[in-house]
Enzyme design. Sequence first.
Site, mmCIF file in Angstrom:
data_model
loop_
_atom_site.group_PDB
_atom_site.id
_atom_site.type_symbol
_atom_site.label_atom_id
_atom_site.label_comp_id
_atom_site.label_asym_id
_atom_site.label_seq_id
_atom_site.Cartn_x
_atom_site.Cartn_y
_atom_site.Cartn_z
ATOM 1 N N PRO A 2 0.843 -1.206 0.000
ATOM 2 C CA PRO A 2 0.000 0.000 0.000
ATOM 3 C C PRO A 2 0.877 1.255 0.000
ATOM 4 O O PRO A 2 1.769 1.397 0.822
ATOM 5 C CB PRO A 2 -0.773 -0.103 1.327
ATOM 6 C CG PRO A 2 -0.563 -1.495 1.821
ATOM 7 C CD PRO A 2 0.718 -1.983 1.219
ATOM 8 N N GLU A 3 0.644 2.105 -0.963
ATOM 9 C CA GLU A 3 1.390 3.362 -1.052
ATOM 10 C C GLU A 3 0.524 4.468 -0.453
ATOM 11 O O GLU A 3 -0.622 4.236 -0.062
ATOM 12 C CB GLU A 3 1.717 3.659 -2.523
ATOM 13 C CG GLU A 3 2.546 2.568 -3.177
ATOM 14 C CD GLU A 3 3.979 2.997 -3.434
ATOM 15 O OE1 GLU A 3 4.432 3.993 -2.849
ATOM 16 O OE2 GLU A 3 4.639 2.318 -4.233
ATOM 17 N N HIS A 91 -5.489 -14.683 8.295
ATOM 18 C CA HIS A 91 -4.713 -13.434 8.301
ATOM 19 C C HIS A 91 -5.476 -12.222 8.831
ATOM 20 O O HIS A 91 -5.006 -11.109 8.725
ATOM 21 C CB HIS A 91 -4.128 -13.091 6.920
ATOM 22 C CG HIS A 91 -3.398 -14.222 6.269
ATOM 23 N ND1 HIS A 91 -2.336 -14.858 6.875
ATOM 24 C CD2 HIS A 91 -3.596 -14.849 5.087
ATOM 25 C CE1 HIS A 91 -1.911 -15.824 6.070
ATOM 26 N NE2 HIS A 91 -2.660 -15.840 4.995
ATOM 27 N N ARG A 110 1.380 -10.933 5.453
ATOM 28 C CA ARG A 110 2.818 -10.932 5.731
ATOM 29 C C ARG A 110 3.155 -10.377 7.113
ATOM 30 O O ARG A 110 4.311 -10.424 7.525
ATOM 31 C CB ARG A 110 3.568 -10.172 4.627
ATOM 32 C CG ARG A 110 3.420 -10.895 3.281
ATOM 33 C CD ARG A 110 4.170 -10.202 2.182
ATOM 34 N NE ARG A 110 5.609 -10.199 2.421
ATOM 35 C CZ ARG A 110 6.487 -9.622 1.625
ATOM 36 N NH1 ARG A 110 6.061 -8.998 0.544
ATOM 37 N NH2 ARG A 110 7.761 -9.647 1.908
ATOM 38 N N ARG A 152 23.976 17.761 -2.830
ATOM 39 C CA ARG A 152 23.830 16.312 -2.600
ATOM 40 C C ARG A 152 24.178 15.543 -3.876
ATOM 41 O O ARG A 152 23.715 15.892 -4.957
ATOM 42 C CB ARG A 152 22.381 15.971 -2.186
ATOM 43 C CG ARG A 152 21.935 16.547 -0.843
ATOM 44 C CD ARG A 152 22.429 15.746 0.348
ATOM 45 N NE ARG A 152 22.176 14.312 0.270
ATOM 46 C CZ ARG A 152 21.038 13.753 0.703
ATOM 47 N NH1 ARG A 152 20.069 14.488 1.199
ATOM 48 N NH2 ARG A 152 20.883 12.457 0.628
#
Length: 271
Positions: A2-3, A91, A110, A152
């Site tokens: 999930p983003e 789950h 997971r 950077r």
Amino acid sequence: MPELPEVETTRRGIRRALRGRRIAGFELRNHKLRWPVDRSLTKTLPGQRVVDVRRRAKYLLIELEQGTLIAHLGMSGSLRVMPADAPWLKHDHYEIRLDDGHGLRFNDPRRFGSLHWVTGDPLEHPLLKGLGPEPLARGFDGTYLAGRARSRKVAIKQFLMDQRVVVGVGNIYASEALFRAGINPRRAAGRVSRERLDRLAGGVRKVLGEAIRQGGTTLRDYVNADGTPGYFRQKLYVYERAGQPCRRCGTPIRKLAQGQRATYFCPACQT
Ligand SMILES: [Zn+2]
């Protein structure tokens, strides 16, 4: 995984179901998530009213009267509102039962998800402290990026995915935003012009905003949501399109590895 857009979509869906409701019970079937879930929550949570559901980075902040639950979906987790007597699936790890007969059920094959309870300011929690700004908040722009990128040498894509620089820009959205800004993902962050950093900040907001709007289309029937992530509906320009023609110029999209993640870009449009 999930983003940020999926987490924001989840937030909107569960906020509507939870806000103002009182917690009738908390059932913990498996406390072994990424970090052990405090078993005493079965006593702490019942009776408290849900004040609001907010988000910081990819953490959901379920604000109750006496504290805040900090929930993370991990790699494969989902939080869904369903009738409290719905059968438990494999789950399913915990359920926050509400006084209207619904429950908020967490499923995570997971078990990289997490649930913490804090009574102080949740933003001071070690998980949240030190995180960079929200990409959709005011202040995330080219000026900000230029300040952080100065001298950077790290590749701009890795810079953009650094949670201390900005939160919630995962692999898909970093690749797509860099395409929209015309920036080669390997370019050193400190060597990207100010003008292009403006476009990059705009690109990040655009791809995330589009994804959230798309994710919003599944909200209508969120109670029965199938969990299909919003980005599958989104038109992707480069992500997972290696070898296919660029939608802008026709050049084949290239794939390379950066920091163990796959990066996709158009060698002609992105310099
Ligand atoms: Zn191109």
